[in-house]
Design an enzyme around this catalytic site. Structure first.
Site, PDB file in Angstrom:
ATOM      1  N   ARG A  69     -10.208  -2.801   6.154  1.00 52.79           N
ATOM      2  CA  ARG A  69      -9.796  -2.627   7.545  1.00 52.79           C
ATOM      3  C   ARG A  69      -8.998  -1.338   7.699  1.00 52.79           C
ATOM      4  NH1 ARG A  69      -6.662  -8.142   8.825  1.00 52.79           N
ATOM      5  NH2 ARG A  69      -6.097  -7.809   6.665  1.00 52.79           N
TER       6      ARG A  69
ATOM      7  N   ASP B 222       0.814  -1.222   0.000  1.00 55.51           N
ATOM      8  CA  ASP B 222       0.000   0.000   0.000  1.00 55.51           C
ATOM      9  C   ASP B 222       0.841   1.263   0.000  1.00 55.51           C
ATOM     10  OD1 ASP B 222      -2.218  -1.702   0.171  1.00 55.51           O
ATOM     11  OD2 ASP B 222      -1.992  -1.796   2.348  1.00 55.51           O
ATOM     12  N   GLU B 223       1.987   1.201  -0.630  1.00 54.26           N
ATOM     13  CA  GLU B 223       2.849   2.387  -0.725  1.00 54.26           C
ATOM     14  C   GLU B 223       2.374   3.313  -1.829  1.00 54.26           C
ATOM     15  OE1 GLU B 223       3.997  -0.725  -1.073  1.00 54.26           O
ATOM     16  OE2 GLU B 223       5.334  -1.166   0.613  1.00 54.26           O
ATOM     17  N   GLY B 224       1.386   2.829  -2.604  1.00 51.23           N
ATOM     18  CA  GLY B 224       0.918   3.622  -3.740  1.00 51.23           C
ATOM     19  C   GLY B 224       1.587   3.161  -5.039  1.00 51.23           C
TER      20      GLY B 224
ATOM     21  N   VAL C 174      -8.491  -4.215  -0.048  1.00 47.41           N
ATOM     22  CA  VAL C 174      -9.160  -5.512  -0.160  1.00 47.41           C
ATOM     23  C   VAL C 174     -10.098  -5.731   1.025  1.00 47.41           C
ATOM     24  CG1 VAL C 174      -8.812  -8.018  -0.272  1.00 47.41           C
ATOM     25  CG2 VAL C 174      -7.227  -6.481  -1.442  1.00 47.41           C
TER      26      VAL C 174
ATOM     27  N   GLY D 203      -0.273  13.986  -5.011  1.00 48.49           N
ATOM     28  CA  GLY D 203      -1.735  13.990  -5.081  1.00 48.49           C
ATOM     29  C   GLY D 203      -2.208  12.658  -5.631  1.00 48.49           C
TER      30      GLY D 203
ATOM     31  N   HIS E 213      -4.743  -2.502  -5.462  1.00 46.98           N
ATOM     32  CA  HIS E 213      -4.114  -1.273  -5.961  1.00 46.98           C
ATOM     33  C   HIS E 213      -5.213  -0.318  -6.384  1.00 46.98           C
ATOM     34  CE1 HIS E 213      -0.392  -3.492  -6.013  1.00 46.98           C
ATOM     35  NE2 HIS E 213      -0.978  -4.416  -6.731  1.00 46.98           N
ATOM     36  N   THR E 214      -5.016   0.936  -6.068  1.00 47.82           N
ATOM     37  CA  THR E 214      -5.969   1.947  -6.500  1.00 47.82           C
ATOM     38  C   THR E 214      -5.288   2.834  -7.518  1.00 47.82           C
ATOM     39  OG1 THR E 214      -6.775   1.940  -4.240  1.00 47.82           O
ATOM     40  CG2 THR E 214      -7.606   3.670  -5.676  1.00 47.82           C
TER      41      THR E 214
END
Ligand code: GTP
Ligand code: MG
Length: 355
Positions: free
Chosen positions: A272, A32-34, A269, A342, A62-63
């Site tokens: 949480r 989740d570091e991006g 996912v 951003g 991943h987003t």
């Protein structure tokens, strides 16, 4: 034996054209570091012929945000955003066909998708079994995606393979051959890892980790690419550290402080709440070593220094933020080439490659 016998498609390993950059992108903390955002930016910038995913499986989330659209991905490579790229998934990745086919439909990317015949298949029974395991769910904080149980079956040589499922047959491709051949002819390949260095089964915070190694060399092994073929290893860090589920987190902040700083995040996912701590230079230095990083990206700088929001030039960073980036570089010993300012794929400072 004639060497050609090893190369049924008639491709001999030599002579070989000098390859254009092949870059591997991995996470430097706990996932989740991006990475999704960094990879989508690189895909749009470098226009790779292939974006290929190694890593674990649909326990990753991943987003990707691009031009007002928000995409959540668990199986398809985040580089899908560049429409000219083939999207491949390497043999090391565990595939949940339901999740995969759902994403294919949502992103309408089926014609570009290629799946290694030897991806192991996550079945419903793997998910059910994992949900019943208090060890995995309560102690380790598993995402209940069936990763642990499916990996165990694979090691026992009883997991189903992608080649066994008729619904996946349209997508089956020789992933190592396609990746290597593309590099042979001077093409560009972007390799995506998942999770993060300290979730590695070997180098992470065992037993609070995922079911596989996720460092750069393991990601290469997942897709069938040898280490000599890689030009750059990019490790992605967030400007603070988060982790979802159990396990050590040095400098962990109380929940109220996480909220106050605007660092509260929710698992892609599992939804949480993520735990959070300030940037950890020691972990970062070690992650650079473990991955053999040649370059680093830092995301979400705007969540630590709000005046950075949307900046696209290093010169526009406030002094304090620029100093932080310099401190990271000094501490890890490799350049910070990309800085996230951003949510959009374009909200980034690109300092160019160091070569
Ligand atoms: P990976 O698992 O590493 O791919 O990351 P992720 O997608 O799980 O990351 P996370 O859920 O933490 O963050 C994703 C969200 O943060 C997305 O909406 C991104 O657009 C956004 N994001 C990524 N980089 C930045 C950034 O530099 N600044 C801000 N404000 N948001 C970012
Ligand atoms: Mg994630």
């Amino acid at each position: 034996m004639h060497p050609k016998a090893f190369y049924p498609h008639g491709v001999l390993p030599f002579p070989r054209v000098k390859s254009l950059p092949c870059r591997v992108v991995v996470g430097g903390f706990f996932g989740d570091e991006g990475k999704g955002k960094i990879i989508s930016y690189l895909a749009l910038r470098d226009k790779p012929d292939i974006v290929v995913r190694g890593g674990v499986g649909p326990n990753a989330g991943h987003t990707v945000e691009f031009k007002g659209e928000k995409y959540f991905l668990r199986m398809i490579p985040s580089g899908f955003i560049y429409e000219g790229a083939q999207l491949l998934i390497g043999a090391g990745v565990l595939v949940n066909p339901r999740v995969l086919l759902d994403e294919v439909e949502r992103l309408r990317c089926g014609s570009r998708l290629g799946l290694d015949p030897q991806c192991a298949i996550i079945e419903e029974r793997h998910i059910e079994e994992e949900a019943r395991s208090s060890h995995l769910v309560e102690k380790i904080g598993s995402t209940k995606s069936g990763i642990g149980t499916c990996s165990a079956d694979r090691v026992m040589r009883r997991a189903k393979m992608a080649r066994d499922l008729p619904e996946l047959s349209p997508y089956i491709r020789d992933v190592p051959l396609e990746v290597n051949r593309t590099l042979d002819r001077g093409g560009v390949v972007l390799v995506e890892g998942t999770q993060g260095t300290y979730l590695s089964l070997y180098h992470g915070t065992y037993p609070y980790c995922t079911a596989k190694d996720v460092c750069a060399s393991a990601i290469l092994s997942d897709i069938g690419l040898g280490p000599t073929r890689v030009d750059d290893v990019l490790v992605v860090f967030k400007a603070y550290v988060t982790r979802v589920g159990a396990g050590p987190l040095k400098g962990e902040l109380p929940r109220e402080e996480v909220l106050r700083r605007g660092w509260m995040e929710y698992g892609t996912v599992t939804r949480r709440e993520r735990r959070a701590a300030p940037f950890d230079f020691e972990l970062a230095r070690r992650a650079v070593m473990l991955n053999g990083a040649t370059e680093v990206a830092v995301t979400k700088l705007d969540l630590v220094y709000p005046e950075c929001r949307g900046a696209r030039r290093y010169e526009d960073l406030p002094e304090e933020a620029a100093r932080f980036i310099r401190d990271v570089e000094e501490s890890v010993g490799v350049p910070v080439v990309l800085v996230g300012t951003g949510p959009d794929a374009g909200d980034i400072i690109d300092r160019g490659t160091h070569k």
